[in-house]
Scaffold this active site. Sequence first.
Site, PDB file in Angstrom:
ATOM      1  N   HIS A 130      -2.199  -1.518   9.026  1.00 59.09           N
ATOM      2  CA  HIS A 130      -1.806  -0.495  10.000  1.00 59.09           C
ATOM      3  C   HIS A 130      -1.266   0.714   9.229  1.00 59.09           C
ATOM      4  O   HIS A 130      -0.166   0.659   8.676  1.00 59.09           O
ATOM      5  CB  HIS A 130      -0.737  -1.056  10.941  1.00 59.09           C
ATOM      6  CG  HIS A 130      -0.568  -0.285  12.198  1.00 59.09           C
ATOM      7  ND1 HIS A 130      -0.495  -0.897  13.428  1.00 59.09           N
ATOM      8  CD2 HIS A 130      -0.438   1.040  12.437  1.00 59.09           C
ATOM      9  CE1 HIS A 130      -0.335   0.020  14.372  1.00 59.09           C
ATOM     10  NE2 HIS A 130      -0.287   1.212  13.778  1.00 59.09           N
ATOM     11  N   ILE A 131      -2.039   1.786   9.191  1.00 60.48           N
ATOM     12  CA  ILE A 131      -1.618   2.964   8.431  1.00 60.48           C
ATOM     13  C   ILE A 131      -0.318   3.536   8.978  1.00 60.48           C
ATOM     14  O   ILE A 131      -0.003   3.405  10.162  1.00 60.48           O
ATOM     15  CB  ILE A 131      -2.708   4.053   8.406  1.00 60.48           C
ATOM     16  CG1 ILE A 131      -3.056   4.511   9.814  1.00 60.48           C
ATOM     17  CG2 ILE A 131      -3.924   3.597   7.620  1.00 60.48           C
ATOM     18  CD1 ILE A 131      -3.905   5.759   9.877  1.00 60.48           C
ATOM     19  N   HIS A 132       0.424   4.175   8.103  1.00 53.23           N
ATOM     20  CA  HIS A 132       1.675   4.828   8.480  1.00 53.23           C
ATOM     21  C   HIS A 132       2.076   5.801   7.370  1.00 53.23           C
ATOM     22  O   HIS A 132       1.769   5.594   6.206  1.00 53.23           O
ATOM     23  CB  HIS A 132       2.791   3.804   8.726  1.00 53.23           C
ATOM     24  CG  HIS A 132       2.987   2.827   7.617  1.00 53.23           C
ATOM     25  ND1 HIS A 132       2.142   1.752   7.401  1.00 53.23           N
ATOM     26  CD2 HIS A 132       3.934   2.767   6.650  1.00 53.23           C
ATOM     27  CE1 HIS A 132       2.566   1.068   6.353  1.00 53.23           C
ATOM     28  NE2 HIS A 132       3.649   1.668   5.877  1.00 53.23           N
ATOM     29  N   MET A 133       2.747   6.870   7.771  1.00 58.51           N
ATOM     30  CA  MET A 133       3.204   7.906   6.851  1.00 58.51           C
ATOM     31  C   MET A 133       4.705   7.729   6.615  1.00 58.51           C
ATOM     32  O   MET A 133       5.481   7.684   7.568  1.00 58.51           O
ATOM     33  CB  MET A 133       2.951   9.286   7.462  1.00 58.51           C
ATOM     34  CG  MET A 133       3.494  10.450   6.657  1.00 58.51           C
ATOM     35  SD  MET A 133       2.482  10.868   5.234  1.00 58.51           S
ATOM     36  CE  MET A 133       1.097  11.641   6.059  1.00 58.51           C
TER      37      MET A 133
END
Length: 164
Positions: free
Chosen positions: A118-121
């Site tokens: 799950h991508i996240h910044m």
Amino acid sequence: MDYLWTPWRYAYVATAEKAVDCIFCELPRLGDDVKARIAYRAQHCFVILNTYPYTPGHVMIVPYAHLDELRKLPVEAAHEMMDLSQRMESVLRTLYHPGGINLGMNIGAAAGAGVAGHIHMHALPRWVADANFLSVVGETRILPESLETTYARIRQALETKMSP
């Protein structure tokens, strides 16, 4: 070659490996943003405190969509993620007066992502020498405020800066 050890992250890595479901999918469904540490909800993304912060104010901007690559993120969500990143830069500068800001993504386990699916910044304030001997040698991270205080400060700043 020099090595930097981050033993304070072991608790996160050890629990992340045991998680059956995605933490970034579960937390928004919890129904309690304070307990989940979700500081702000937008249409496509939310801002959440990092439970194991590198520095006070360490947050993540996370899309609701469970995607493992940035290129899969719909353009509207990608734009919102960048807008929230810009807003978080402003909030962090206002609240913490850092010498700099780190913004970044680790996409995939090989790139260092703790939640690879799950991508996240990440957005976090930084100061010169904020990784001192105590955290590097003494295996201890000093945070000058509790997560509850950080959450309250960031949530209030986001609500103030993001109100229509």
